[in-house]
Scaffold this motif. Structure first.
Motif, PDB file in Angstrom:
ATOM      1  N   HIS A 168       0.831  -1.211   0.000  1.00  0.00           N
ATOM      2  CA  HIS A 168       0.000   0.000   0.000  1.00  0.00           C
ATOM      3  C   HIS A 168       0.863   1.258   0.000  1.00  0.00           C
ATOM      4  O   HIS A 168       0.597   2.193  -0.746  1.00  0.00           O
ATOM      5  N   ARG A 169       1.898   1.268   0.819  1.00  0.00           N
ATOM      6  CA  ARG A 169       2.762   2.459   0.912  1.00  0.00           C
ATOM      7  C   ARG A 169       3.439   2.759  -0.411  1.00  0.00           C
ATOM      8  O   ARG A 169       3.738   3.927  -0.709  1.00  0.00           O
ATOM      9  N   ARG A 170       3.703   1.733  -1.207  1.00  0.00           N
ATOM     10  CA  ARG A 170       4.353   1.953  -2.505  1.00  0.00           C
ATOM     11  C   ARG A 170       3.451   2.716  -3.468  1.00  0.00           C
ATOM     12  O   ARG A 170       3.937   3.317  -4.426  1.00  0.00           O
ATOM     13  N   GLY A 171       2.143   2.712  -3.221  1.00  0.00           N
ATOM     14  CA  GLY A 171       1.211   3.451  -4.063  1.00  0.00           C
ATOM     15  C   GLY A 171       0.885   4.837  -3.547  1.00  0.00           C
ATOM     16  O   GLY A 171       0.005   5.514  -4.081  1.00  0.00           O
ATOM     17  N   VAL A 172       1.609   5.261  -2.490  1.00  0.00           N
ATOM     18  CA  VAL A 172       1.377   6.564  -1.874  1.00  0.00           C
ATOM     19  C   VAL A 172       2.644   7.393  -1.957  1.00  0.00           C
ATOM     20  O   VAL A 172       3.744   6.904  -1.647  1.00  0.00           O
ATOM     21  N   GLY A 173       2.520   8.643  -2.367  1.00  0.00           N
ATOM     22  CA  GLY A 173       3.647   9.562  -2.361  1.00  0.00           C
ATOM     23  C   GLY A 173       3.553  10.474  -1.143  1.00  0.00           C
ATOM     24  O   GLY A 173       2.481  10.993  -0.844  1.00  0.00           O
ATOM     25  N   PHE A 174       4.660  10.648  -0.435  1.00  0.00           N
ATOM     26  CA  PHE A 174       4.698  11.494   0.753  1.00  0.00           C
ATOM     27  C   PHE A 174       5.581  12.708   0.505  1.00  0.00           C
ATOM     28  O   PHE A 174       6.699  12.578   0.006  1.00  0.00           O
ATOM     29  N   VAL A 175       5.093  13.886   0.903  1.00  0.00           N
ATOM     30  CA  VAL A 175       5.892  15.111   0.894  1.00  0.00           C
ATOM     31  C   VAL A 175       5.805  15.700   2.293  1.00  0.00           C
ATOM     32  O   VAL A 175       4.702  15.923   2.807  1.00  0.00           O
ATOM     33  N   PHE A 176       6.957  15.953   2.914  1.00  0.00           N
ATOM     34  CA  PHE A 176       6.993  16.418   4.296  1.00  0.00           C
ATOM     35  C   PHE A 176       7.510  17.855   4.385  1.00  0.00           C
ATOM     36  O   PHE A 176       8.133  18.372   3.459  1.00  0.00           O
ATOM     37  N   ILE A 181       9.462  16.419  -3.856  1.00  0.00           N
ATOM     38  CA  ILE A 181       8.252  16.176  -4.653  1.00  0.00           C
ATOM     39  C   ILE A 181       8.557  15.184  -5.778  1.00  0.00           C
ATOM     40  O   ILE A 181       7.779  14.251  -6.029  1.00  0.00           O
ATOM     41  N   ALA A 182       9.679  15.375  -6.450  1.00  0.00           N
ATOM     42  CA  ALA A 182      10.070  14.427  -7.498  1.00  0.00           C
ATOM     43  C   ALA A 182      10.229  13.028  -6.911  1.00  0.00           C
ATOM     44  O   ALA A 182       9.810  12.030  -7.520  1.00  0.00           O
ATOM     45  N   ARG A 183      10.829  12.942  -5.741  1.00  0.00           N
ATOM     46  CA  ARG A 183      10.994  11.641  -5.072  1.00  0.00           C
ATOM     47  C   ARG A 183       9.634  11.000  -4.785  1.00  0.00           C
ATOM     48  O   ARG A 183       9.449   9.795  -4.955  1.00  0.00           O
ATOM     49  N   ALA A 184       8.674  11.806  -4.348  1.00  0.00           N
ATOM     50  CA  ALA A 184       7.341  11.287  -4.038  1.00  0.00           C
ATOM     51  C   ALA A 184       6.637  10.738  -5.273  1.00  0.00           C
ATOM     52  O   ALA A 184       5.768   9.868  -5.161  1.00  0.00           O
ATOM     53  N   LEU A 185       7.004  11.235  -6.456  1.00  0.00           N
ATOM     54  CA  LEU A 185       6.309  10.862  -7.684  1.00  0.00           C
ATOM     55  C   LEU A 185       6.958   9.723  -8.452  1.00  0.00           C
ATOM     56  O   LEU A 185       6.364   9.206  -9.401  1.00  0.00           O
ATOM     57  N   ILE A 186       8.151   9.307  -8.049  1.00  0.00           N
ATOM     58  CA  ILE A 186       8.869   8.345  -8.886  1.00  0.00           C
ATOM     59  C   ILE A 186       8.161   7.003  -8.958  1.00  0.00           C
ATOM     60  O   ILE A 186       8.274   6.279  -9.945  1.00  0.00           O
ATOM     61  N   GLY A 187       7.391   6.657  -7.963  1.00  0.00           N
ATOM     62  CA  GLY A 187       6.663   5.400  -7.994  1.00  0.00           C
ATOM     63  C   GLY A 187       5.298   5.500  -8.634  1.00  0.00           C
ATOM     64  O   GLY A 187       4.497   4.570  -8.518  1.00  0.00           O
ATOM     65  N   ASP A 211       2.382  16.862   4.011  1.00  0.00           N
ATOM     66  CA  ASP A 211       2.255  17.327   5.395  1.00  0.00           C
ATOM     67  C   ASP A 211       3.025  18.629   5.566  1.00  0.00           C
ATOM     68  O   ASP A 211       4.249  18.629   5.633  1.00  0.00           O
ATOM     69  N   GLU A 212       2.302  19.740   5.605  1.00  0.00           N
ATOM     70  CA  GLU A 212       2.903  21.081   5.721  1.00  0.00           C
ATOM     71  C   GLU A 212       4.022  21.270   4.690  1.00  0.00           C
ATOM     72  O   GLU A 212       5.161  21.614   5.040  1.00  0.00           O
ATOM     73  N   PRO A 213       3.749  21.071   3.406  1.00  0.00           N
ATOM     74  CA  PRO A 213       4.811  21.106   2.396  1.00  0.00           C
ATOM     75  C   PRO A 213       5.467  22.468   2.224  1.00  0.00           C
ATOM     76  O   PRO A 213       6.551  22.556   1.646  1.00  0.00           O
ATOM     77  N   THR A 214       4.815  23.545   2.699  1.00  0.00           N
ATOM     78  CA  THR A 214       5.403  24.885   2.570  1.00  0.00           C
ATOM     79  C   THR A 214       5.815  25.458   3.920  1.00  0.00           C
ATOM     80  O   THR A 214       6.239  26.613   3.992  1.00  0.00           O
TER      81      THR A 214
END
Length: 239
Positions: A83-91, A153-159, A167-170
């Motif tokens: 499941h986590r592999r289908g989710v992109g995270f930005v912190f 963000i690019a890292r979050a999208l690679i999958g 989570d509070e990206p700015t």
């Protein structure tokens, strides 16, 4: 393929006795596939905890969480990893590895996995998409805060995630850079079609989403549509 998200009577408590903190208190929420939703509220209101439970970083104490047709709250360890592999995270704090280049930071999440694409080629394409073409070999220390968030963000999208959780990206950026990052997230959501849930205390960030869900003490206290967008709005949403 994008996914919907549904929470039914979700509870989460941290600690015991006098130190007991109710992070989620019977939350019901439906996010349609392809929607852009902001979670707002003061620190401690439950925004981050909700994101973490949807992304299977934290486990709910009770209730159901569904992402698409998959019930996250009923998954075993192997299913949660999938499941986590289908989710992109930005912190908020980027979480880049300081010894790795921008390119290698983007590649890192898919390095141990078999993937149907060339990792370096895709990472370079994503860095170009977030405005960092030519900076592939830069270390995080050689990049500004805004540039580091673009790498994240690019890292979050690679999958190729179906769902992006930010989570509070700015939160660690100045207002001008924060606006650029917000614009970038929405442009990428439009291009790639993923569902996006953003936890933020900044009204300007929340207003860019199609819907704002306000939290207080682990409960939803307001749920409204913004004027700017109507992403994913449907009749009978909470039926």
């Amino acid at each position: 393929m994008t996914v919907s998200v549904r929470l039914d009577e979700v509870h989460k408590v941290f600690g015991r006795g006098e130190g007991r903190i109710v992070a989620c208190d019977g939350v019901d929420l439906v996010v349609p596939a392809g929607a852009s939703v902001a979670l707002t509220g003061a620190s401690g209101s439950g925004k981050s905890t909700l994101l973490h439970m949807i992304g299977a970083v934290e486990a709910a104490d009770s209730g159901r969480i569904l992402v698409g047709e998959d019930e996250v709250t009923a998954m075993n360890r192997r299913e949660l990893a999938r499941h986590r592999r289908g989710v992109g995270f930005v912190f908020q704090r980027f979480h880049l590895l300081s010894a790795l280049t921008a390119l290698d930071n983007v590649i890192a999440p898919v390095l141990p996995r078999k993937v149907p694409f060339d990792r370096a080629e895709r990472a370079a394409e994503l860095l170009a998409a977030v405005g960092l073409g030519g900076r592939e070999r830069a270390l995080p220390s050689q990049l500004s805060g805004g540039q580091q968030q673009r790498v994240a963000i690019a890292r979050a999208l690679i999958g190729s995630p179906r769902l992006l959780l930010a989570d509070e990206p700015t939160g660690a950026l100045d207002s001008a850079t924060g606006t650029q990052i917000t614009d970038l997230l929405h442009a990428l959501a439009g291009e790639h079609g993923f569902t996006m849930i953003v936890a933020t205390h900044e009204r300007s960030v929340a207003d860019r989403c199609g819907r704002i869900v306000a939290l207080s003490d682990g409960r939803i206290v307001n749920d409204s549509w913004t004027n700017e967008r109507t992403n994913g709005r449907t009749d009978g949403l909470n039926d």
